[in-house]
Write a protein that holds these residues in place. Structure first.
Motif, PDB file in Angstrom:
ATOM      1  N   LYS A  81     -29.709 -13.888  39.935  1.00 52.47           N
ATOM      2  CA  LYS A  81     -30.138 -14.621  38.984  1.00 52.47           C
ATOM      3  C   LYS A  81     -30.922 -15.664  39.098  1.00 52.47           C
ATOM      4  CE  LYS A  81     -25.649 -13.457  36.541  1.00 52.47           C
ATOM      5  NZ  LYS A  81     -24.409 -14.179  35.981  1.00 52.47           N
ATOM      6  N   ASP A  97     -21.533 -15.239  41.128  1.00 50.55           N
ATOM      7  CA  ASP A  97     -22.080 -14.435  40.359  1.00 50.55           C
ATOM      8  C   ASP A  97     -23.469 -14.459  40.382  1.00 50.55           C
ATOM      9  OD1 ASP A  97     -19.294 -14.149  39.404  1.00 50.55           O
ATOM     10  OD2 ASP A  97     -19.308 -16.019  38.301  1.00 50.55           O
ATOM     11  N   THR A 134     -27.520  -8.012  47.970  1.00 49.22           N
ATOM     12  CA  THR A 134     -28.834  -7.554  47.324  1.00 49.22           C
ATOM     13  C   THR A 134     -29.858  -8.550  47.557  1.00 49.22           C
ATOM     14  OG1 THR A 134     -27.336  -6.732  45.410  1.00 49.22           O
ATOM     15  CG2 THR A 134     -29.479  -7.110  44.884  1.00 49.22           C
ATOM     16  N   LYS A 177     -25.342  -2.064  27.146  1.00 46.58           N
ATOM     17  CA  LYS A 177     -23.760  -2.398  27.626  1.00 46.58           C
ATOM     18  C   LYS A 177     -23.577  -2.214  29.109  1.00 46.58           C
ATOM     19  CE  LYS A 177     -21.843  -1.056  23.246  1.00 46.58           C
ATOM     20  NZ  LYS A 177     -20.776  -0.222  22.289  1.00 46.58           N
ATOM     21  N   THR A 178     -24.304  -1.388  29.775  1.00 45.11           N
ATOM     22  CA  THR A 178     -24.093  -1.151  31.220  1.00 45.11           C
ATOM     23  C   THR A 178     -25.173  -2.223  31.998  1.00 45.11           C
ATOM     24  OG1 THR A 178     -25.908   0.281  31.641  1.00 45.11           O
ATOM     25  CG2 THR A 178     -23.745   1.104  30.895  1.00 45.11           C
ATOM     26  N   ARG A 179     -25.621  -2.927  31.526  1.00 42.57           N
ATOM     27  CA  ARG A 179     -26.560  -3.907  32.134  1.00 42.57           C
ATOM     28  C   ARG A 179     -25.663  -4.948  33.120  1.00 42.57           C
ATOM     29  NH1 ARG A 179     -29.148  -9.198  31.475  1.00 42.57           N
ATOM     30  NH2 ARG A 179     -31.247  -9.039  32.049  1.00 42.57           N
ATOM     31  N   ASN A 180     -26.192  -5.121  34.396  1.00 48.06           N
ATOM     32  CA  ASN A 180     -25.804  -6.013  35.319  1.00 48.06           C
ATOM     33  C   ASN A 180     -26.665  -6.799  35.883  1.00 48.06           C
ATOM     34  OD1 ASN A 180     -23.716  -6.947  36.954  1.00 48.06           O
ATOM     35  ND2 ASN A 180     -23.470  -5.287  38.380  1.00 48.06           N
ATOM     36  N   HIS A 181     -26.522  -7.916  35.576  1.00 44.29           N
ATOM     37  CA  HIS A 181     -27.326  -9.097  36.241  1.00 44.29           C
ATOM     38  C   HIS A 181     -26.959  -9.550  37.477  1.00 44.29           C
ATOM     39  CE1 HIS A 181     -30.564 -12.511  34.988  1.00 44.29           C
ATOM     40  NE2 HIS A 181     -30.680 -12.080  36.115  1.00 44.29           N
ATOM     41  N   VAL A 182     -27.170  -8.695  38.589  1.00 44.25           N
ATOM     42  CA  VAL A 182     -26.767  -9.031  39.796  1.00 44.25           C
ATOM     43  C   VAL A 182     -27.222 -10.451  40.552  1.00 44.25           C
ATOM     44  CG1 VAL A 182     -26.294  -7.827  42.154  1.00 44.25           C
ATOM     45  CG2 VAL A 182     -26.371  -6.626  40.050  1.00 44.25           C
ATOM     46  N   VAL A 185     -31.556  -6.713  38.109  1.00 39.12           N
ATOM     47  CA  VAL A 185     -30.942  -6.280  37.087  1.00 39.12           C
ATOM     48  C   VAL A 185     -30.774  -4.832  37.106  1.00 39.12           C
ATOM     49  CG1 VAL A 185     -30.525  -6.257  34.665  1.00 39.12           C
ATOM     50  CG2 VAL A 185     -31.717  -8.190  35.705  1.00 39.12           C
ATOM     51  N   TYR A 186     -29.395  -4.314  37.060  1.00 41.64           N
ATOM     52  CA  TYR A 186     -29.398  -2.808  37.067  1.00 41.64           C
ATOM     53  C   TYR A 186     -28.785  -2.655  35.742  1.00 41.64           C
ATOM     54  CZ  TYR A 186     -29.063  -3.255  42.247  1.00 41.64           C
ATOM     55  OH  TYR A 186     -29.202  -3.562  43.601  1.00 41.64           O
ATOM     56  N   GLY A 191     -19.372  -8.783  46.163  1.00 45.23           N
ATOM     57  CA  GLY A 191     -19.897  -8.687  44.761  1.00 45.23           C
ATOM     58  C   GLY A 191     -20.792  -9.809  44.021  1.00 45.23           C
TER      59      GLY A 191
END
Length: 245
Positions: free
Chosen positions: A22, A214, A46, A15-20, A10-11, A41
């Motif tokens: 999972k 995703d 990663t 509001k800027t959280r991006n669960h890359v 997770v980055y 993407g």
């Protein structure tokens, strides 16, 4: 050889959280090649970076060669899995001669100055020993990627992590690099994890394939599935059709 369980990356936060990535998990046996396919993407690179020790912001568990690996690794743990990057020009220092680039991993791991292994490393990937004195811009894209593979192999790792290793190359050169990687795998009993968006490349190299979307795996295909066009998810079918049109 590789076991991953509940891997999360997770980055950011709020509001800027991006669960890359999972909660993914998989195993790869010694000498096998696992492919990970998905759109740009989706999180596949990663996963590789987490395996290599480049990405340290992961949670879950990673085991390499039967040993649990932490976020901070020893030299021996770092040697276990080496990575070949997508862009062979971007991954080589433009002002360092090829010999310097090949010797650097050995120097950084405390194995002397590394020069004694450079010529053998070049021969191993089908390049002349004289290339040690050249700069990256004096080589073709395929030759640079051969250097990148030699650099990854020079520490004799049991695991190679391949991040789109042919996507920056001309189509005419891609098969040469894939055949080189297959030869090195068979010669040394290496274990590969190969990331790509191209199912044709995956079908050429892999024993089985995980389809990623995703940040999660949505399908798993065997080599027989790939050869016969069998898929188990709509997204896999879309990727398959787009790749083999």
């Amino acid at each position: 050889m590789i076991r991953i369980s509940n891997l999360d990356v997770v980055y950011g936060a709020g509001k800027t959280r991006n669960h890359v990535v999972k909660g993914v998990g998989f195993e790869v046996g010694r000498g096998q090649t696992l492919g990970i396919v998905g759109e740009s993407g989706c999180g596949k690179s990663t996963v590789l970076r987490s395996l290599a020790g480049i990405e340290q912001g992961w949670t879950g568990s990673i085991e390499l060669d039967g040993k649990a690996i932490g976020k901070i690794r020893s030299r021996n743990e770092l040697k276990c899995a080496q990575m070949v990057f997508q862009d062979p020009y971007g991954s080589l220092h433009p002002r360092h001669r090829i010999g310097t680039a090949l010797a650097e991993p050995l120097r950084s791991m405390g194995h002397g100055d590394g020069w004694s292994a450079v010529q053998k490393a070049l021969r191993q990937v089908g390049l002349p020993e004289s290339f040690a004195n050249r700069f990256p811009h004096e080589l073709s894209g395929g030759q640079r990627q051969r250097v990148a593979i030699a650099r990854a192999l020079i520490l004799s790792p049991p695991i190679l992590l391949l991040d789109e290793p042919t996507s920056a190359l001309d189509v005419s050169v891609q098969a040469e690099i894939l055949n080189l990687l297959a030869d090195k795998r068979d010669e040394h009993g290496l274990t590969y994890v190969l990331v790509s968006h191209d199912l044709a490349v995956i079908a050429h190299m892999c024993d089985r394939v995980l389809i990623m979307k995703d940040g999660a795996f949505v399908d798993e295909l065997t080599k027989a599935d790939l050869e016969s066009g069998v898929t188990h998810a709509d997204y896999s079918r879309e990727l398959f059709e787009a790749s083999f049109l």
